[in-house]
Write a protein that holds these residues in place. Structure first.
Motif: not given
Length: 345
Positions: A127-132, A305-307
């Motif tokens: 669910m996460v595209e980027r993280l700040v 995301f790549d499992a």
């Protein structure tokens, strides 16, 4: 020179956020939402609420759907006797996004919200595209002595006295005394930089249910020794995830040294230090904060995301070669990861 906290940001028409409510698992969740486009999720710190982002939301909403929840136990959300761990908060964020029909987001987390953001990226990486991460909790133990003090069961009863006239002055004095007793890794002059915001947060506890929710949240992440949860042992999982770390050099709540530890532990992350800001860089310097965030959003590609890749990372684990930075920083990261006092989630 004008104060950056009072300077007006550029005019933004028709992007003021609405305060909206949804009931999930029988509890009312409040959140602010504005704009349209790729989703950006803003997570506030302990004792705070979504209004802390009020200067930032309208500008991000020009090109993004911005969601800023009041975490359970905070703001206008319900305050039940519940699980207030970072893992439970991550579950609550997932549920809210699911109700809103949002599959992927860029997550921006401040302080406790940064710890929740890291936990969310760990539990729900798809669910996460980027993280700040903004002055984030959950790196290593150091934290403002006042929060250590408040986490002690007997001492935390003093919170009930915060509304008594003159109590805030006493809290400021107590924090300074405890800091001198325990010592401080902070830069000279930084110790009291964040006291007004910290006291604002503590003083905003309006009723017994908010007070109890605050204490449950605090005790899940802090004890008398400091923070009890670290994200360093799983930071290698952000290898392909765009990560931006933002910190104030004058942060008296969580020392700026944590920014360098987090940056060192996350391969490929970006680091931005605001020399004159404290624990709330988006409030101290909103124009600069917005510029850094918008540049990060525009110049990075959302992670798909790549499992299989995730599985490989888990199998291989983390090694010394995955940690960057100076020898001193690398040793500090390895030392924090190897501590027998750390708490894994």
């Amino acid at each position: 020179m004008s104060d950056p906290r009072t300077r007006a940001l550029r005019p933004v028409p028709d992007t003021e956020p609405q305060l909206v409510f949804r009931t999930i698992h029988g509890y009312r969740r409040a959140f602010r939402i504005a704009g349209s486009g790729p989703a950006v999720l803003l997570l506030h710190g302990i004792g705070d609420n979504s209004s802390t982002w009020s200067e930032i939301i309208p500008h991000l909403a020009e090109n993004h759907t911005v969601i800023a929840p009041d975490l359970l136990g905070h703001g206008r959300s319900d305050k039940p006797r519940a699980d207030y761990s970072v893992a439970a908060y991550a579950n609550g964020v997932r549920d809210l996004l699911s109700v809103l029909g949002i599959d992927t987001v860029t997550v921006v987390g401040h302080s406790l919200g940064g710890g929740v953001a890291m936990q969310f990226a760990y539990q729900f990486p798809q669910m996460v595209e980027r993280l700040v991460l903004v002055s984030t909790g959950g790196v290593t133990k150091d934290v403002h002595p006042l929060l250590r003090l408040v986490s002690v069961p007997v001492v935390n009863e003093m919170l009930k006295l915060l509304r008594v006239p003159g109590a805030m002055t006493a809290v400021r004095a107590a924090g300074a005394v405890v800091a001198r007793i325990h010592g401080s890794p902070l830069r000279p002059g930084a110790m009291l930089h964040d006291t007004p915001d910290l006291v604002r947060v503590l003083g905003d506890l309006p009723d017994p249910t908010a007070y109890e929710a605050y204490l449950r949240t605090l005790r899940s992440v802090v004890d008398w020794r400091g923070q009890v949860v670290t994200m360093l042992d799983r930071s290698y999982l952000t290898e392909n995830l765009p990560v931006q770390v933002i910190w104030g050099a004058q942060d008296s709540v969580i020392p700026v040294a944590h920014a360098h530890l987090a940056h060192s532990a996350m391969p490929g992350s970006r680091l931005e230090i605001f020399a004159d800001a404290g624990h709330f860089p988006f409030r101290d310097e909103p124009i600069r904060f917005l510029s850094v965030l918008e540049d990060f959003l525009a110049s990075t590609t959302p992670l798909e995301f790549d499992a299989d890749r995730w599985r490989t990372l888990l199998i291989d684990g983390v090694g010394e070669a995955d940690i960057t930075g100076s020898p001193e920083t690398r040793m500090a990261v390895l030392g924090a990861m190897g501590s027998d006092e750390r708490s894994a989630t």
